[in-house]
Motif scaffolding. Structure first.
Motif, mmCIF file in Angstrom:
data_model
loop_
_atom_site.group_PDB
_atom_site.id
_atom_site.type_symbol
_atom_site.label_atom_id
_atom_site.label_comp_id
_atom_site.label_asym_id
_atom_site.label_seq_id
_atom_site.Cartn_x
_atom_site.Cartn_y
_atom_site.Cartn_z
ATOM 1 N N ARG A 1 0.839 -1.200 0.000
ATOM 2 C CA ARG A 1 0.000 0.000 0.000
ATOM 3 C C ARG A 1 0.876 1.254 0.000
ATOM 4 O O ARG A 1 1.934 1.301 0.630
ATOM 5 N N GLN A 2 0.385 2.258 -0.712
ATOM 6 C CA GLN A 2 1.090 3.539 -0.817
ATOM 7 C C GLN A 2 0.072 4.657 -0.702
ATOM 8 O O GLN A 2 -0.933 4.671 -1.413
ATOM 9 N N ASP A 3 0.312 5.621 0.189
ATOM 10 C CA ASP A 3 -0.604 6.747 0.400
ATOM 11 C C ASP A 3 0.085 8.040 -0.016
ATOM 12 O O ASP A 3 1.167 8.354 0.479
ATOM 13 N N ASP A 4 -0.553 8.790 -0.916
ATOM 14 C CA ASP A 4 0.035 10.014 -1.454
ATOM 15 C C ASP A 4 -0.928 11.186 -1.347
ATOM 16 O O ASP A 4 -2.151 11.024 -1.488
ATOM 17 N N ALA A 5 -0.342 12.356 -1.138
ATOM 18 C CA ALA A 5 -1.132 13.588 -1.222
ATOM 19 C C ALA A 5 -1.280 13.979 -2.687
ATOM 20 O O ALA A 5 -0.404 13.731 -3.503
ATOM 21 N N ALA A 6 -2.412 14.579 -3.046
ATOM 22 C CA ALA A 6 -2.670 14.969 -4.430
ATOM 23 C C ALA A 6 -3.558 16.195 -4.448
ATOM 24 O O ALA A 6 -4.147 16.583 -3.439
ATOM 25 N N THR A 7 -3.632 16.823 -5.617
ATOM 26 C CA THR A 7 -4.485 17.996 -5.809
ATOM 27 C C THR A 7 -5.547 17.687 -6.848
ATOM 28 O O THR A 7 -5.242 17.123 -7.902
ATOM 29 N N SER A 8 -6.802 18.017 -6.546
ATOM 30 C CA SER A 8 -7.905 17.819 -7.484
ATOM 31 C C SER A 8 -8.642 19.132 -7.651
ATOM 32 O O SER A 8 -8.469 20.079 -6.880
ATOM 33 N N ARG B 1 -13.616 15.725 -11.216
ATOM 34 C CA ARG B 1 -13.546 15.257 -12.591
ATOM 35 C C ARG B 1 -12.226 14.561 -12.923
ATOM 36 O O ARG B 1 -12.215 13.605 -13.689
ATOM 37 N N ASN B 2 -11.119 15.060 -12.390
ATOM 38 C CA ASN B 2 -9.835 14.460 -12.763
ATOM 39 C C ASN B 2 -9.521 13.276 -11.846
ATOM 40 O O ASN B 2 -8.509 13.221 -11.169
ATOM 41 N N GLU B 3 -10.407 12.303 -11.843
ATOM 42 C CA GLU B 3 -10.225 11.125 -11.011
ATOM 43 C C GLU B 3 -9.127 10.236 -11.579
ATOM 44 O O GLU B 3 -9.129 9.900 -12.770
ATOM 45 N N VAL B 4 -8.199 9.846 -10.745
ATOM 46 C CA VAL B 4 -7.132 8.957 -11.191
ATOM 47 C C VAL B 4 -7.698 7.546 -11.337
ATOM 48 O O VAL B 4 -8.540 7.104 -10.558
ATOM 49 N N LYS B 5 -7.244 6.873 -12.367
ATOM 50 C CA LYS B 5 -7.707 5.513 -12.622
ATOM 51 C C LYS B 5 -6.626 4.509 -12.229
ATOM 52 O O LYS B 5 -5.510 4.860 -11.864
ATOM 53 N N ASN B 6 -6.982 3.234 -12.348
ATOM 54 C CA ASN B 6 -6.045 2.175 -12.002
ATOM 55 C C ASN B 6 -4.936 2.067 -13.049
ATOM 56 O O ASN B 6 -5.024 2.647 -14.127
ATOM 57 N N ALA B 7 -3.908 1.299 -12.721
ATOM 58 C CA ALA B 7 -2.761 1.142 -13.611
ATOM 59 C C ALA B 7 -2.247 -0.279 -13.516
ATOM 60 O O ALA B 7 -2.646 -1.052 -12.626
ATOM 61 N N TYR C 1 -2.302 -1.768 -9.921
ATOM 62 C CA TYR C 1 -2.422 -0.641 -9.000
ATOM 63 C C TYR C 1 -3.889 -0.212 -8.912
ATOM 64 O O TYR C 1 -4.513 0.132 -9.921
ATOM 65 N N ILE C 2 -4.440 -0.214 -7.704
ATOM 66 C CA ILE C 2 -5.824 0.207 -7.475
ATOM 67 C C ILE C 2 -5.783 1.516 -6.698
ATOM 68 O O ILE C 2 -5.365 1.546 -5.539
ATOM 69 N N ALA C 3 -6.190 2.605 -7.350
ATOM 70 C CA ALA C 3 -6.115 3.939 -6.737
ATOM 71 C C ALA C 3 -7.465 4.325 -6.160
ATOM 72 O O ALA C 3 -8.495 4.228 -6.825
ATOM 73 N N GLU C 4 -7.448 4.806 -4.916
ATOM 74 C CA GLU C 4 -8.673 5.227 -4.237
ATOM 75 C C GLU C 4 -8.494 6.646 -3.708
ATOM 76 O O GLU C 4 -7.631 6.888 -2.867
ATOM 77 N N VAL D 1 -4.742 10.145 -1.853
ATOM 78 C CA VAL D 1 -4.938 8.983 -2.709
ATOM 79 C C VAL D 1 -4.225 7.785 -2.086
ATOM 80 O O VAL D 1 -3.047 7.861 -1.747
ATOM 81 N N SER D 2 -4.966 6.708 -1.931
ATOM 82 C CA SER D 2 -4.388 5.453 -1.450
ATOM 83 C C SER D 2 -4.277 4.499 -2.630
ATOM 84 O O SER D 2 -5.237 4.298 -3.365
ATOM 85 N N VAL D 3 -3.094 3.939 -2.811
ATOM 86 C CA VAL D 3 -2.845 3.019 -3.919
ATOM 87 C C VAL D 3 -2.535 1.636 -3.346
ATOM 88 O O VAL D 3 -1.579 1.455 -2.600
ATOM 89 N N ASN D 4 -3.386 0.669 -3.678
ATOM 90 C CA ASN D 4 -3.155 -0.715 -3.300
ATOM 91 C C ASN D 4 -2.515 -1.439 -4.476
ATOM 92 O O ASN D 4 -3.047 -1.440 -5.591
ATOM 93 N N LYS D 5 -1.349 -2.045 -4.227
ATOM 94 C CA LYS D 5 -0.588 -2.714 -5.281
ATOM 95 C C LYS D 5 -0.622 -4.225 -5.054
ATOM 96 O O LYS D 5 -0.165 -4.716 -4.012
ATOM 97 N N LEU D 6 -1.194 -4.928 -6.018
ATOM 98 C CA LEU D 6 -1.279 -6.384 -5.964
ATOM 99 C C LEU D 6 -0.241 -6.947 -6.923
ATOM 100 O O LEU D 6 -0.302 -6.701 -8.131
ATOM 101 N N ASP D 7 0.709 -7.694 -6.390
ATOM 102 C CA ASP D 7 1.885 -8.099 -7.158
ATOM 103 C C ASP D 7 2.035 -9.613 -7.169
ATOM 104 O O ASP D 7 1.891 -10.274 -6.133
ATOM 105 N N ALA D 8 2.345 -10.157 -8.351
ATOM 106 C CA ALA D 8 2.628 -11.586 -8.502
ATOM 107 C C ALA D 8 3.844 -11.754 -9.405
ATOM 108 O O ALA D 8 3.921 -11.119 -10.467
ATOM 109 N N ARG D 9 4.795 -12.605 -9.005
ATOM 110 C CA ARG D 9 6.008 -12.842 -9.782
ATOM 111 C C ARG D 9 6.343 -14.332 -9.753
ATOM 112 O O ARG D 9 6.360 -14.955 -8.686
#
Length: 454
Positions: A180-187, A238-244, A226-229, A200-208
């Motif tokens: 998990r990664q938590d970042d400040a952002a401007t909207s 309007r400028n909602e960040v999407k997943n990656a 990457y799941i961004a919330e 913004v909280s980003v949950n990263k699900l990783d498989a290798r």
């Protein structure tokens, strides 16, 4: 007070009884780290650190940086070993002063940065059906993939999380993690008149999955989603960040006198710009990269030419589309404009020649060429070059990776930038003309550096 005393007594009894039950086990203690530091000079006094991840790091670092890692196996129960790990980092702000504190702001000449980088527990053998696997929880460097001579981490999702390492699947090993990664952002609001500081909280699900393909060769296939919330109270913005997503495939080949690695990465969505010298771990929170795509190819390795002459190299090429979509108002509605296209290329080679058991001559040459094609048809271009020669002293000069290494070096750097097909001033020095202008697109630098890991 009595309740606290009873709790303390119970904890002490549990620890001592556990130690007594496993008194025959001698735990391993882990102490390792990294450092680089030295004294440097360039035009205007201070040395310039110039695009290390593009032209190479030898003779191109002007800071002091260190890591100290401490860990220990704390107990073994049957076949399960419990280990605690920690890592602390200190980095200076490039000013050479005797007293460098960790307080004050970044502009202070004596301000250092102190950071907690790792703090986690690992339990190996806790799974009865797979004793080689481990369970971990906490903050850690997670499966970081890097190129040492450019100090570029091309795949790094480190942070707080939990996971399973080394699960036996077929002929290979599978790693799974949630980080998990938590970042400040401007909207901003729909009418673009009001900005909001959001989170913004980003949950990263990783498989290798890593498995052998032939003798001295293995293949890694990896994917990170990457799941961004964003804060729920700003969900209407309007400028909602999407997943990656990052997809990664790596072929590692070992051979007599060296090794080679070839990497392909595809980044899709708000992290697509990461293919250009980045990790893919940073998401664009403006919403302008949500439909972008990026691709990257890397080839790197060590090659032995003769017993005394060896080299390291890396070639990095990347291209992307769909970056920096701008919202244009048309008929009272915001529509997407044509997006920018970007391509980057860099190459670094570091040969060396062994002189004696503990000395060697080292060279490093690097160059890059980056182009962004803007939506109006104009182009932004950036290119640079570096050449370094160094005399190295190290315990085993025949080994490329021998450290500590003391280096006396001299470097030349050069770079140019054009924006919208117009050349811009570039200052690669700490020097300003009497009239206040700066346009020094080259610099000659020298110094003495030491690098070590243990």
């Amino acid at each position: 007070m009595k309740k606290i005393s009873l709790i303390a007594a119970a904890m002490f009894a549990a620890v001592t009884s556990m130690s007594a039950a496993h008194a025959d086990y001698t735990p391993n203690i882990y102490f390792n780290g990294y450092l680089r530091t030295g004294v440097f000079h360039g035009k205007g006094g201070q040395m310039t650190k110039f695009n290390v991840n593009k032209v190479g790091r030898l003779g191109n670092e002007n800071d002091s940086y260190g890591e100290i890692a401490l860990g220990s196996d704390i107990i073994k129960v049957d076949d399960t070993v419990w280990t605690v790990n920690s890592r602390f980092t200190v980095a200076d702000n490039k000013h050479n002063q005797d007293w460098q504190s960790t307080d004050g702001d970044d502009s202070s000449a004596n301000h250092n940065h102190l950071a907690l980088r790792e703090l986690f527990v690992n339990a190996k053998g806790v799974l009865d059906w797979d004793k080689d696997a481990s369970v971990w929880v906490g903050k850690r460097f997670y499966k970081r993939e890097d190129i040492h001579i450019t100090d570029m981490y091309y795949y790094d999702i480190s942070g707080y999380g939990a996971g399973l390492d080394g699960l036996s699947v077929g002929s290979g090993k599978l790693d799974l993690a949630w980080i998990r990664q938590d970042d400040a952002a401007t909207s901003y609001s729909d009418n673009k008149n009001t900005e909001y500081d959001t989170f913004v909280s980003v949950n990263k699900l990783d498989a290798r999955y890593n498995f052998p393909v032939w003798d001295n060769a293995n293949l890694q296939i990896a994917d990170t989603y990457y799941i961004a919330e964003r804060d729920n109270k700003y969900a209407h913005l309007r400028n909602e960040v999407k997943n990656a997503n990052t997809f990664d495939i790596e072929l590692n080949i070992g051979f007599n006198g060296g090794w080679n690695k070839t990497v392909y990465q595809w980044m899709h969505g708000s992290n697509a710009d990461g293919v250009h010298y980045g990790t893919g771990n940073w998401l664009d929170y403006t919403g302008n990269h949500n439909s972008a795509n990026g691709h990257r190819l890397i080839n790197t390795g060590d090659i032995t030419i003769t017993d005394n002459f060896k080299l390291q190299h890396v070639e990095n090429v990347a291209w992307s589309s769909g970056l920096d979509h701008n919202d244009v108002k048309k008929d009272n509605k915001y529509v997407r404009s044509t997006a920018d296209k970007k391509s980057t290329y860099s190459f670094v080679i570091r040969p060396y020649y062994q002189l004696t058991k503990m000395t060697r001559l080292i060279w490093e040459a690097g160059a890059y060429y980056d182009v962004t094609k803007n939506e109006d048809g104009t182009k932004n271009k950036e290119k640079g070059q570096k050449l370094t020669m160094a005399y190295g002293i190290t315990p085993d000069a025949s080994n490329m990776w021998s450290r500590p290494e003391i280096r006396l070096f001299a470097s030349y750097i050069h770079g140019t930038v054009t924006e919208n097909d117009v050349r811009k001033d570039v200052n690669l020095t700490n020097y300003t003309n009497k009239d206040g202008s700066v346009d020094y697109n080259h610099n000659f630098m020298f110094g003495v550096q030491v690098e070590a890991w243990w």
